[in-house]
Design an enzyme around this catalytic site. Structure first.
Site, mmCIF file in Angstrom:
data_model
loop_
_atom_site.group_PDB
_atom_site.id
_atom_site.type_symbol
_atom_site.label_atom_id
_atom_site.label_comp_id
_atom_site.label_asym_id
_atom_site.label_seq_id
_atom_site.Cartn_x
_atom_site.Cartn_y
_atom_site.Cartn_z
ATOM 1 N N HIS A 98 0.648 -1.264 0.092
ATOM 2 C CA HIS A 98 0.041 -0.120 -0.108
ATOM 3 C C HIS A 98 0.929 1.498 -0.071
ATOM 4 O O HIS A 98 1.402 1.755 0.855
ATOM 5 C CB HIS A 98 -0.876 -0.128 1.274
ATOM 6 C CG HIS A 98 -1.798 1.082 1.292
ATOM 7 N ND1 HIS A 98 -3.234 0.908 1.857
ATOM 8 C CD2 HIS A 98 -2.029 2.285 0.584
ATOM 9 C CE1 HIS A 98 -3.762 2.179 1.826
ATOM 10 N NE2 HIS A 98 -3.189 2.961 1.088
ATOM 11 N N ASP A 149 -8.826 2.916 -2.633
ATOM 12 C CA ASP A 149 -8.156 3.582 -1.527
ATOM 13 C C ASP A 149 -8.002 5.212 -1.790
ATOM 14 O O ASP A 149 -7.768 5.580 -2.659
ATOM 15 C CB ASP A 149 -6.887 2.892 -1.391
ATOM 16 C CG ASP A 149 -6.271 3.485 -0.121
ATOM 17 O OD1 ASP A 149 -6.611 3.295 0.993
ATOM 18 O OD2 ASP A 149 -5.116 4.290 -0.320
ATOM 19 N N HIS A 174 -10.755 0.492 1.869
ATOM 20 C CA HIS A 174 -10.402 1.739 2.394
ATOM 21 C C HIS A 174 -11.804 2.026 3.224
ATOM 22 O O HIS A 174 -12.660 2.323 2.802
ATOM 23 C CB HIS A 174 -10.122 2.712 1.929
ATOM 24 C CG HIS A 174 -10.180 4.229 2.167
ATOM 25 N ND1 HIS A 174 -8.915 4.964 2.560
ATOM 26 C CD2 HIS A 174 -11.208 4.839 3.118
ATOM 27 C CE1 HIS A 174 -9.271 6.098 3.061
ATOM 28 N NE2 HIS A 174 -10.624 5.911 3.569
ATOM 29 N N HIS A 207 -5.132 -0.186 6.344
ATOM 30 C CA HIS A 207 -4.840 0.765 7.329
ATOM 31 C C HIS A 207 -6.001 0.485 8.563
ATOM 32 O O HIS A 207 -6.469 1.578 8.942
ATOM 33 C CB HIS A 207 -4.842 2.143 7.129
ATOM 34 C CG HIS A 207 -5.540 2.609 6.011
ATOM 35 N ND1 HIS A 207 -6.795 2.521 5.860
ATOM 36 C CD2 HIS A 207 -5.160 3.231 4.831
ATOM 37 C CE1 HIS A 207 -7.340 3.305 4.645
ATOM 38 N NE2 HIS A 207 -6.437 3.626 4.092
ATOM 39 N N ASP A 241 1.165 3.093 3.336
ATOM 40 C CA ASP A 241 0.281 3.840 3.013
ATOM 41 C C ASP A 241 1.232 5.194 2.757
ATOM 42 O O ASP A 241 0.713 6.448 2.993
ATOM 43 C CB ASP A 241 -0.750 4.098 3.983
ATOM 44 C CG ASP A 241 -2.033 4.777 3.500
ATOM 45 O OD1 ASP A 241 -1.800 5.227 2.244
ATOM 46 O OD2 ASP A 241 -2.970 5.439 4.119
ATOM 47 N N PRO A 254 -4.828 14.723 3.631
ATOM 48 C CA PRO A 254 -4.359 13.686 4.465
ATOM 49 C C PRO A 254 -3.206 12.768 3.901
ATOM 50 O O PRO A 254 -3.329 12.544 2.794
ATOM 51 C CB PRO A 254 -5.648 12.851 4.577
ATOM 52 C CG PRO A 254 -6.535 13.039 3.498
ATOM 53 C CD PRO A 254 -6.099 14.552 2.950
ATOM 54 N N GLY A 255 -2.395 12.390 4.825
ATOM 55 C CA GLY A 255 -1.259 11.444 4.237
ATOM 56 C C GLY A 255 0.045 11.818 4.754
ATOM 57 O O GLY A 255 0.319 13.045 5.112
HETATM 58 O O1 DOR Z 1 -4.237 9.654 4.333
HETATM 59 C C1 DOR Z 1 -4.496 9.107 3.307
HETATM 60 N N1 DOR Z 1 -3.956 9.304 2.165
HETATM 61 N N2 DOR Z 1 -5.211 8.188 3.379
HETATM 62 C C2 DOR Z 1 -5.708 7.596 2.045
HETATM 63 O O2 DOR Z 1 -6.611 6.419 2.267
HETATM 64 C C3 DOR Z 1 -5.176 8.279 0.890
HETATM 65 C C4 DOR Z 1 -4.020 8.715 0.857
HETATM 66 C C5 DOR Z 1 -3.569 9.632 -0.035
HETATM 67 O O3 DOR Z 1 -3.935 9.232 -1.292
HETATM 68 O O4 DOR Z 1 -3.056 10.770 0.027
HETATM 69 ZN ZN ZN Z 2 -3.733 4.795 1.065
#
Ligand code: DOR
Ligand code: ZN
Length: 440
Positions: free
Chosen positions: A70, A164, A191, A244, A317, A335-336
């Site tokens: 992932h 996802d 997801h 996750h 992730d 997010p990420g």
């Molecule tokens: O935090 C995240 N970022 N969660 C996800 O499921 C997607 C990802 C992203 O693509 O940035």
């Molecule tokens: Zn992801």
């Protein structure tokens, strides 16, 4: 050309021979040597044969090359934040020899041609096998299934499908996806997020979010999808993989499902194992992630679940984002978090350095299990004669401090900035080719 019959693919292995001296497979026993010829391990133990290249492993730990099922490498579409090349370099530095890159690219990986271009680029680079994940629904819109069969039969041999970033919300569509996937023996990765409960949410629903004035993402938004998909997997008889996992309740549901013999597997990220929502007090957008960082009891339950096998594996992730999307108000941050270059050190710190587990465990949760779940036969294999030389050497006592300026990734959304670690990859080999070497 070596042809590993298990994949039906042809790879270019390293020409000639390589001898790796002074390494301890799985961190066990006395140091040994490994002879690699044309990309395959041909001798292991006391090796006197000469080789074209000789590498001193420094008495360090030898693991099977890590597998990450992932990641988000952002190509096509956001090459300013990561590319197949920069992501592959980050992966090799992190000890990975195979990764699965998610379909939420632009355009979405919902057709063979996009998947094939990702795979072809990674093979031309030769740094890491980057397997494309196909989306479950066209354009990630949650309405129409993609052509799993065409992607599975393409040159990219897509073996995993996921929306996802988004959840497949419609239960009837998920059921149809399961029935379709079953005939092709491909994996669906979910997801788990009921979007109706997370509208506008940017943090875990709890005391921290309340104090900071952030809208909360309740645990039930994840758990309700986990149990729904467990029941769909039970009744329509195909595997589902939960991306996750982040809550204590998800762990309980996974345990229940596995006890029933339901073919559910799950992963946990290094950040959900290590970090909690306390990190949000500075409103630093780097700590915004989906699912959100939770509370301490969730972290502890996730660790125990990984130890017990209730959670099968660790996936990073790895989700690169540029400063324009991270250095903004918390609720506007994307997010990420990054993960490829730090995950081994995080897992080693939590499990090995604490004495909770050993390097065999690391090999299991970061290489063997993800390879097994994704059916990636040439990776996550035993370190043994006749096996492809996808290998990683780890120095367990190489003190280092996480520094975003030193990353191979094109992005800097690193949640471990300034954190001190002990374990560091020193060398990574893909089919006997050196893809990363730590410069001292
Ligand atoms: O935090 C995240 N970022 N969660 C996800 O499921 C997607 C990802 C992203 O693509 O940035
Ligand atoms: Zn992801």
């Amino acid at each position: 050309m070596t042809h590993y019959p298990s994949t039906g693919r042809q790879y270019l292995p390293a020409a000639g021979s390589l001898r790796i001296d002074n390494v301890r497979p799985y961190g066990e026993g006395e140091p040994v040597s490994v002879l690699v010829e044309d990309g395959t391990i041909t001798q292991l133990g006391k090796v006197s044969a000469a080789a074209d290249t000789v590498i001193d492993g420094g008495g360090n730990v030898l693991l099977p090359g890590l597998v990450d099922m992932h990641v988000h490498l952002r190509e096509p579409g956001r090459e300013d934040t990561e590319t197949i090349e920069s992501g592959s370099r980050a992966a090799a530095k992190g000890g990975f020899t195979a990764v699965y890159t998610m379909a939420n690219t632009s355009p979405v990986t919902d057709q063979p041609i996009i998947a094939e271009s990702v795979w072809a680029k990674s093979q031309a680079l030769g740094l890491c096998d980057v397997h494309p994940v196909g989306s479950i629904t066209k354009g990630l819109e949650g309405k129409t299934l993609t052509e799993f069969g065409m992607m599975a039969r393409s040159d990219a041999k897509v073996r995993m499908f996921s929306d996802d970033g988004k959840c497949v919300q419609d239960p009837q569509l998920m059921r149809r996806a399961l029935e379709y996937a079953k005939g092709l023996d491909v994996l669906l990765a979910q997801h788990a997020e009921d979007h109706r409960m997370t509208d506008g949410a940017c943090a875990h629903e709890g005391a921290t979010a309340a104090k900071l004035g952030l809208r909360g993402w309740p645990r039930v938004a994840e758990e309700s999808i986990v149990i729904r998909d467990a029941l769909l997997a039970r009744d329509y008889g195909n595997r589902v993989h939960i991306c996750h996992a982040s809550t204590t309740g998800t762990v309980e549901l996974l345990k229940w499902a596995k006890d029933q013999g339901i073919p559910l597997t799950a992963e946990v990220t290094p950040h959900h194992l290590m970090l909690t929502d306390d990190k949000l007090v500075t409103y630093d957008g780097v700590f915004r992630v989906n699912p959100p960082l939770r509370e301490e009891h969730d972290t502890l339950a996730l660790r125990q679940a990984l130890l017990d096998g209730v959670i099968d594996c660790v996936s990073t992730d790895h989700a690169p984002h540029g400063a324009e999307d991270k250095c903004v108000e918390f609720e506007n941050a994307k997010p990420g978090m990054l993960g490829l270059e730090s995950s081994l050190a995080v897992v080693a710190k939590i499990f090995v350095e604490s004495g909770l587990a050993d390097w065999r465990f690391v090999a299991r949760v970061m290489s063997e299990k993800p390879a097994e779940i994704t059916r990636t036969p040439d990776h996550g294999r035993p370190i043994a004669v006749g096996e492809p030389a996808n290998l990683t050497i780890v120095d367990p006592k190489h003190a280092w401090t996480s520094d975003s300026a030193k990353l191979e990734s094109k992005s800097e959304n690193n949640p471990y900035e300034g954190e001190e670690f002990s374990a560091h990859v020193t060398h990574t080999f893909l089919r006997g080719n050196l893809t990363y070497k730590l410069e001292k």
